[in-house]
Enzyme design. Structure first.
Site, PDB file in Angstrom:
ATOM      1  N   GLY A 131       0.795  -1.232   0.000  1.00 19.91           N
ATOM      2  CA  GLY A 131       0.000   0.000   0.000  1.00 19.91           C
ATOM      3  C   GLY A 131       0.821   1.271   0.000  1.00 19.91           C
ATOM      4  O   GLY A 131       0.264   2.355  -0.196  1.00 19.91           O
ATOM      5  N   CYS A 151     -28.376  -8.935 -15.539  1.00 24.83           N
ATOM      6  CA  CYS A 151     -27.786  -8.612 -16.845  1.00 24.83           C
ATOM      7  C   CYS A 151     -28.761  -9.028 -17.939  1.00 24.83           C
ATOM      8  O   CYS A 151     -29.257 -10.154 -17.949  1.00 24.83           O
ATOM      9  CB  CYS A 151     -26.452  -9.340 -17.026  1.00 24.83           C
ATOM     10  SG  CYS A 151     -25.843  -9.312 -18.726  1.00 24.83           S
ATOM     11  N   CYS A 195     -26.941 -12.104 -20.089  1.00 23.47           N
ATOM     12  CA  CYS A 195     -26.651 -13.434 -19.550  1.00 23.47           C
ATOM     13  C   CYS A 195     -27.464 -13.750 -18.298  1.00 23.47           C
ATOM     14  O   CYS A 195     -27.411 -14.859 -17.791  1.00 23.47           O
ATOM     15  CB  CYS A 195     -25.157 -13.595 -19.272  1.00 23.47           C
ATOM     16  SG  CYS A 195     -24.609 -12.717 -17.792  1.00 23.47           S
ATOM     17  N   CYS A 242     -23.630  -6.855 -18.287  1.00 24.36           N
ATOM     18  CA  CYS A 242     -22.366  -7.067 -17.572  1.00 24.36           C
ATOM     19  C   CYS A 242     -21.274  -6.160 -18.132  1.00 24.36           C
ATOM     20  O   CYS A 242     -21.107  -6.051 -19.348  1.00 24.36           O
ATOM     21  CB  CYS A 242     -21.885  -8.502 -17.746  1.00 24.36           C
ATOM     22  SG  CYS A 242     -22.791  -9.708 -16.806  1.00 24.36           S
ATOM     23  N   CYS A 245     -19.460 -12.411 -19.003  1.00 27.41           N
ATOM     24  CA  CYS A 245     -20.806 -12.433 -19.585  1.00 27.41           C
ATOM     25  C   CYS A 245     -20.892 -13.488 -20.699  1.00 27.41           C
ATOM     26  O   CYS A 245     -21.821 -14.287 -20.742  1.00 27.41           O
ATOM     27  CB  CYS A 245     -21.152 -11.049 -20.123  1.00 27.41           C
ATOM     28  SG  CYS A 245     -22.880 -10.835 -20.581  1.00 27.41           S
TER      29      CYS A 245
END
Lengths: 208, 371, 302
Positions: C47, C256, C259, C281, C287
């Site tokens: 980080g 979605c 899908c 998606c 997807c």
């Protein structure tokens, strides 16, 4: 001397092999205390173990200062660093970007190396130690390691002296400042970033 | 019916083809050569070399052509090429005191040793269109000087040395080490406001966008950070580039490069030192006085902290100036908002809808909620 | 500021050079070494933003040059590369970056998340869970999570050193006072390994939980700002919040439209100018896989 002059340690294919060696180092540091194999250069670098020569060829150049443990601090090894890496050798461990020790017994005190600054903990020394064995049997140190890169915890064995643990604890406590260590031997490298916590552990105790 | 959009690959190919056609322009007009650009659009080429930190007129001319005359794009092309070049070593510092000078003026002295050499300049041209350049009527060239290089004078003393040892002008600050940090190999470390940071500041200014630097310099002259500069000396000419290869151990002249150098002096406005004059410095590739002067003014402004002057203007703030003057960085980031951001935009939309819905729930005055 | 100009000569190296005149993966070896040194520090201090001398790349800053430099320093001949932008392999910038690596390295590229060893991304984390064998490289525009609260780099660096993150708490508190919620939808700051506050790059906050204890190594490159940072595998990554205002991800009321997935990040697609829209998606590979699994036919434009 002749071995170096005639056949100095170097990569046959620098681009490919230094990339592979770097990936070994990156993996070793990302997954601490899990030794990974690394490519080794052909040829000799005096008393410098081949794993350390691999790290030097991969990481060191004219922008890095290098400290050598007394057993490595020979004209032969210095010359190799100068000509194969372009790196300058410093006599002050605290000034070094990379410190090299041929064997665990030759390790400098972690507190003598640079831990970086509070604003710039990256300005620290990376210590590379050769002659390390990672066998479970007959090794002086068995520790339980935890921290970033380690899923819960894992056992780690090596031939570092026992007093290393206390010094490591002090180094680890200084986080985010601190020294990172690469332990090398048997054509492998294990990473020990400052973020790793090591606890002495008797072998019988199971770890998770 | 809607299907997942594909076709990015084809769109890119088509866009590149169209760009190539537009670059060539009208086919009944002869194609520009890079030699023409290097010799007739020299100031463009000089600017590109300076901001790209790479002295190579032929490649800079190529980038100007490739970028269709967009100089910032050309700088970017040349920088991206420079990045890939191996380094064989560093030159000795160029010695501008022994420059072969083609132009040299000082605004601080009426006359000075070596004299004022006006050289070529737009300065006193009346900005009237020269229609002969548009092919309307015969373009006549003035006669060449007697000797090809006779216009250059070598070994001119420096104008500001005329102040001698009186102590009125601060000494040239001692370099803290022989080697200057290389900004393209080591990241800029802030605050970069000490005297030891001056080399890296100068390096950043030399690479900075000319327009940005001009605006910064102008702001100090108008009062945002007090620098009231005099042009101590402005010289342009050719300097030798000397390298000492490690294996040879003796210096070799690699060639000559054209540079413009500017020394400005301005009165010290702080209270920590006795009244005196302080220096600002600018040095750029080729012929570019606007950039060299701007650079020296901004260099001086950035020394405010070191000289214990009040810091009141943006041009005196090293972080502000050094981080925002690079046109490759700035142009990329400003224009990156052309890239698709619909994922984040979607996240924003749904957040705003949520926040609005929550507000509506809270406020009874809004009446009943719709479902 | 001076470089002697000479065409790249690389002594006696019989390399496969996919793009003539350029080194493998474009960058010269000393640049790669410099970036590699930075990456090791980044992994050692999760980080923390490591400064590095970012290079000009042949594409503009802000268009992925940080991620590209990271990928170029990491990638080898055996890698399989996937590049996504907005979750999709087929957005123009993803295409452009994938082509760049295909031509400068000759490595195999893929659009399938599971096949890739390196995934370079802008603004998304793939829906398919990542593995220990994978490296995720993020393109980062503004690496400093405190930048909007404190414009000076000098100051923010000190704040990180002192672990002084009160500013960020104040910002979150003010959001809650003003909006009744934490008003950050993307680039939602996280705390890594209990120490540094870090920008996850402009991914939607939907993706934040995927970073926590992720088996893959996550590397971040900010080219223009010249910073590298990292999250090692199996590292704690916590999205900032308050106990009574816990962090939440986005969710949609509908699945979605292509899908039928219910737990993916959805893009809103405008169908006309009266506000009709549908949701699909954002991760085009996930997807397509979903549709294939359900025996739906793959549809594509030509």
């Amino acid at each position: 001397m002749n071995s170096i002059t005639s056949n100095p340690a170097r990569w046959e294919n620098p681009v490919r092999q230094s990339q592979q060696a770097f990936r070994s180092l990156l993996q070793a540091l990302s997954r601490p205390c899990m030794p990974v194999s690394m490519p080794l250069p052909e040829g000799g670098a005096g008393s410098l173990p081949p794993e350390l020569a691999a790290i030097a060829l991969t990481m060191c150049d004219q922008d890095t200062a290098v400290w050598l443990s007394p057993s490595l601090d020979t004209e032969e090894v210095r010359r190799w660093f100068r000509f194969q890496c372009g790196a300058s050798v410093t006599s002050s461990p605290a000034m070094a970007d990379f410190a090299f020790a041929a064997r665990p017994e030759d390790m400098p005190l972690l507190s003598d190396l640079s831990r970086g600054e509070p604003e710039y903990p990256d300005r620290s020394t990376t210590l590379c130690v050769g002659g390390v064995s990672f066998d479970r049997e007959g090794n002086s140190l068995s520790v339980l390691a935890s921290g970033p890169g380690i899923s819960t915890s894992l056992m780690f064995y090596c031939n570092l002296p026992e007093e290393f643990l206390g010094r490591w604890e002090e180094n680890h406590q200084a986080f985010p400042q601190g020294v990172d260590v690469f332990l090398c031997g048997q054509s492998m490298v294990a990473g020990l970033p400052r973020s790793t916590c090591l606890k002495a552990q008797k072998e019988e105790t199971s770890c998770m | 019916m809607y299907v997942a959009v594909k076709g990015g690959e084809k769109a890119i190919d088509a866009a590149h083809a169209q760009l190539r056609r537009e670059r060539r322009g009208r086919l009944d007009v002869p194609e520009l050569t890079t030699e023409q650009i290097a010799s007739q659009l020299k100031l463009s080429v000089d600017r590109v070399m300076t901001e790209a930190s790479l002295y190579c007129p032929s490649l800079a001319a190529l980038t100007v052509k490739q970028a269709m005359g967009d100089l910032q794009e050309a700088v970017f092309l040349l920088r991206a090429y420079r990045t890939t070049l191996p380094r064989f070593g560093s030159s000795e510092p160029v010695d501008t005191s022994s420059m072969r000078v083609s132009r040299r003026i000082s605004a601080t002295w009426k006359d000075l040793p070596g004299g004022q050499i006006l050289g070529s300049t737009f300065d006193y041209t009346h900005r009237l269109l020269d229609r002969s350049l548009a092919g309307e009527g015969e373009s006549t060239l003035p006669p060449a000087p007697d000797k090809g290089e006779g216009i250059c004078v070598k070994g001119l003393p420096r104008a500001m040395s005329a102040l001698g040892t009186e102590g009125l002008l601060e000494a040239v600050p001692e370099a803290s080490s022989d080697t200057a940090a290389d900004l393209t190999r080591r990241p800029l470390v802030l605050p970069a406001d000490g005297p030891e940071d001056r080399p890296v500041r100068l390096q950043t200014l030399a690479r900075a966008d000319e327009g940005f630097l001009l605006g910064m310099a102008y702001s100090t002259q108008r009062g945002f950070g007090a620098v009231h500069p005099f042009t101590g000396e402005l010289r342009r000419g050719f300097v030798e580039l000397v390298i000492t290869p490690e294996e040879l151990d003796f210096p070799i002249v690699a060639g000559e490069i054209e540079m413009t150098e500017c020394d400005t002096v301005s009165r010290y406005t702080g209270t920590a030192m006795p009244p005196c004059l302080t220096r600002g410095y600018g040095l750029v590739f080729g012929n570019n006085e606007r950039k060299a002067i701007s650079m020296s003014i901004v260099d001086r402004a950035l020394r405010a902290k070191e000289l214990k002057e009040p810091e009141t203007g943006p041009a005196q703030n090293p972080e502000f100036v050094l981080l925002h003057g690079d046109n490759v960085d700035a142009s990329g980031f400003v224009q990156h908002i052309k890239l698709p951001h619909y994922v984040d935009f979607q996240a924003e939309l749904s957040l705003i809808r949520e926040l609005r819905a929550a507000k509506q729930e809270d406020s009874p005055a809004r009446g009943e909620r719709s479902c | 500021m001076l470089t002697l100009q000479q065409d790249s000569l690389r002594s006696g190296e019989k390399e496969k050079m996919p793009l003539e005149g350029y080194n493998f993966a474009y960058l010269d070896e000393s640049t790669k070494r410099m970036i590699r040194r930075g990456l090791l520090k980044a992994v050692a201090v999760p980080g923390y933003q490591v400064p590095f001398a970012g290079r000009e790349m042949p594409m503009p800053c802000g268009w992925g040059t940080g991620g590209i430099q990271v990928t170029a320093s990491v990638i080898g001949e055996e890698d399989v590369l996937k590049v996504i932008d907005q979750g999709s392999d087929d957005t123009t910038n993803a295409v452009s970056i994938r082509r760049f690596f295909a031509s400068t390295t000759g490595v195999k590229t893929t659009t399938h998340t599971a096949e890739a060893t390196i995934i370079q991304t802008r603004h998304r984390i793939p829906e398919h869970p990542l593995t220990e064998q994978q490296i995720l490289v993020y393109q980062v525009p503004l690496p400093e999570p405190l930048r909007w609260l404190e414009p000076s780099e000098k100051e923010t660096r000190t704040l990180h050193a002192l672990e002084e993150y009160g500013l960020m708490n104040v910002k979150i508190y003010e959001d809650i006072m003003r909006h009744g919620a934490i008003a950050m939808s993307f680039d939602y700051p996280v705390r890594v390994n209990g120490r540094y506050i870090m920008s996850p790059s402009p991914i939607p906050r939907f993706d934040n939980p995927k970073m926590h204890q992720c088996p893959a190594l996550q590397l971040f490159g900010a080219g223009r700002e010249k910073r590298l940072y990292a999250i090692p595998p199996y590292t704690d990554v916590k999205s900032l919040d308050f106990e009574d205002y816990p962090f939440e991800v986005q969710h949609w009321d509908e699945p979605c439209a292509l899908c039928g997935a219910r737990h993916t990040y959805l893009d809103e697609v405008v169908l006309d100018d009266t506000g009709k829209r549908m949701f699909v998606c954002s991760d085009s590979d996930a997807c397509a896989e979903n549709r294939a699994r359900q025996g739906m036919t793959e549809v594509s434009h030509d």
